[in-house]
Scaffold this motif. Structure first.
Motif, short mmCIF file in Angstrom:
data_model
loop_
_atom_site.label_atom_id
_atom_site.label_comp_id
_atom_site.label_asym_id
_atom_site.label_seq_id
_atom_site.Cartn_x
_atom_site.Cartn_y
_atom_site.Cartn_z
N ASP A 179 7.05 -11.98 -11.02
CA ASP A 179 8.47 -11.70 -10.83
C ASP A 179 8.69 -11.01 -9.48
O ASP A 179 8.09 -9.96 -9.21
N SER A 180 9.55 -11.59 -8.66
CA SER A 180 9.80 -11.04 -7.33
C SER A 180 10.37 -9.62 -7.39
O SER A 180 10.04 -8.78 -6.56
N GLY A 181 11.21 -9.34 -8.39
CA GLY A 181 11.78 -8.00 -8.53
C GLY A 181 10.72 -6.95 -8.79
O GLY A 181 10.76 -5.85 -8.25
N ARG A 182 9.74 -7.30 -9.62
CA ARG A 182 8.64 -6.38 -9.92
C ARG A 182 7.80 -6.13 -8.67
O ARG A 182 7.45 -4.99 -8.35
N ILE A 183 7.51 -7.19 -7.93
CA ILE A 183 6.72 -7.07 -6.70
C ILE A 183 7.47 -6.21 -5.67
O ILE A 183 6.88 -5.35 -5.03
N TYR A 184 8.78 -6.42 -5.56
CA TYR A 184 9.58 -5.64 -4.63
C TYR A 184 9.52 -4.15 -4.96
O TYR A 184 9.33 -3.31 -4.07
N SER A 185 9.66 -3.81 -6.24
CA SER A 185 9.65 -2.39 -6.62
C SER A 185 8.28 -1.75 -6.37
O SER A 185 8.21 -0.59 -5.97
N ILE A 186 7.20 -2.50 -6.56
CA ILE A 186 5.86 -1.98 -6.28
C ILE A 186 5.68 -1.77 -4.77
O ILE A 186 5.15 -0.75 -4.34
N LEU A 187 6.15 -2.74 -3.98
CA LEU A 187 6.10 -2.60 -2.52
C LEU A 187 6.86 -1.36 -2.08
O LEU A 187 6.38 -0.59 -1.23
N LYS A 223 10.43 -14.17 1.12
CA LYS A 223 9.26 -13.33 1.42
C LYS A 223 9.75 -11.92 1.66
O LYS A 223 10.78 -11.70 2.29
N PHE A 224 8.98 -10.95 1.17
CA PHE A 224 9.27 -9.55 1.44
C PHE A 224 8.46 -9.16 2.67
O PHE A 224 7.25 -9.38 2.71
N VAL A 225 9.13 -8.58 3.66
CA VAL A 225 8.48 -8.24 4.92
C VAL A 225 8.70 -6.76 5.20
O VAL A 225 9.82 -6.26 5.15
N THR A 226 7.61 -6.06 5.49
CA THR A 226 7.68 -4.64 5.84
C THR A 226 6.51 -4.31 6.76
O THR A 226 5.70 -5.18 7.08
N SER A 227 6.43 -3.07 7.17
CA SER A 227 5.28 -2.61 7.96
C SER A 227 5.03 -1.15 7.57
O SER A 227 5.94 -0.46 7.13
N TYR A 228 3.80 -0.73 7.75
CA TYR A 228 3.47 0.66 7.43
C TYR A 228 2.16 1.03 8.13
O TYR A 228 1.18 0.28 8.03
N GLY A 229 2.14 2.16 8.77
CA GLY A 229 0.92 2.71 9.35
C GLY A 229 0.16 1.74 10.23
O GLY A 229 0.66 1.29 11.25
N MET A 276 0.26 -14.48 -6.15
CA MET A 276 0.93 -13.71 -5.12
C MET A 276 0.19 -13.91 -3.80
O MET A 276 -1.03 -13.76 -3.73
N ALA A 277 0.94 -14.27 -2.77
CA ALA A 277 0.36 -14.46 -1.43
C ALA A 277 0.72 -13.27 -0.56
O ALA A 277 1.84 -12.76 -0.62
N VAL A 278 -0.24 -12.82 0.23
CA VAL A 278 -0.04 -11.67 1.11
C VAL A 278 -0.60 -12.01 2.48
O VAL A 278 -1.73 -12.49 2.61
N ASP A 279 0.20 -11.76 3.51
CA ASP A 279 -0.23 -11.96 4.89
C ASP A 279 0.00 -10.64 5.63
O ASP A 279 1.08 -10.06 5.53
N THR A 280 -1.01 -10.17 6.35
CA THR A 280 -0.88 -8.90 7.07
C THR A 280 -1.29 -9.07 8.52
O THR A 280 -2.08 -9.94 8.86
N GLU A 281 -0.72 -8.20 9.36
CA GLU A 281 -1.12 -8.11 10.76
C GLU A 281 -1.44 -6.65 11.04
O GLU A 281 -0.63 -5.77 10.73
#
Length: 104
Positions: free
Chosen positions: A13-21, A35-41, A55-60
């Protein structure tokens, strides 16, 4: 990009993933093309989306020479916590499943 299987009982569920993010990364989260896009540290970009029941995750990553160790460790811990809460699998279990997929 990495694709993660969700443990039984963990809904894709996208809503659940969003709240965890939102819990794990206290920064602004944008929604772009489902896609949910954010950055941290130490991560300049974190993209998360659902591919069917996975669930797919891509990071830079940022340039490590410009970051201090404490920030890198904090980012890694938050990212591992996010993956655990989202998938239900610990880091050890995820490694085991990845090895099994490569062998098959």
């Amino acid at each position: 990009m990495q694709v993660y299987k969700l443990k039984r009982g963990y809904k894709p569920d996208s809503g659940r993933i969003y709240s965890i993010l939102d819990d794990c990364f206290p920064t602004e989260i944008k929604c772009e093309d489902d896609k949910f896009v954010t950055s941290y540290g130490a991560l300049t970009k974190i993209e998360v989306w659902m591919e069917g029941k996975k669930m797919a995750v891509d990071t830079e990553s940022a340039d490590e020479s410009e970051l201090d160790d404490e920030l890198i460790l904090d980012t890694n811990k938050r990212f591992r916590d996010f993956l655990y809460q989202a998938t239900g699998y610990t880091a050890k279990e995820r490694v085991k499943m990845a090895k099994k997929e490569v062998q098959d």
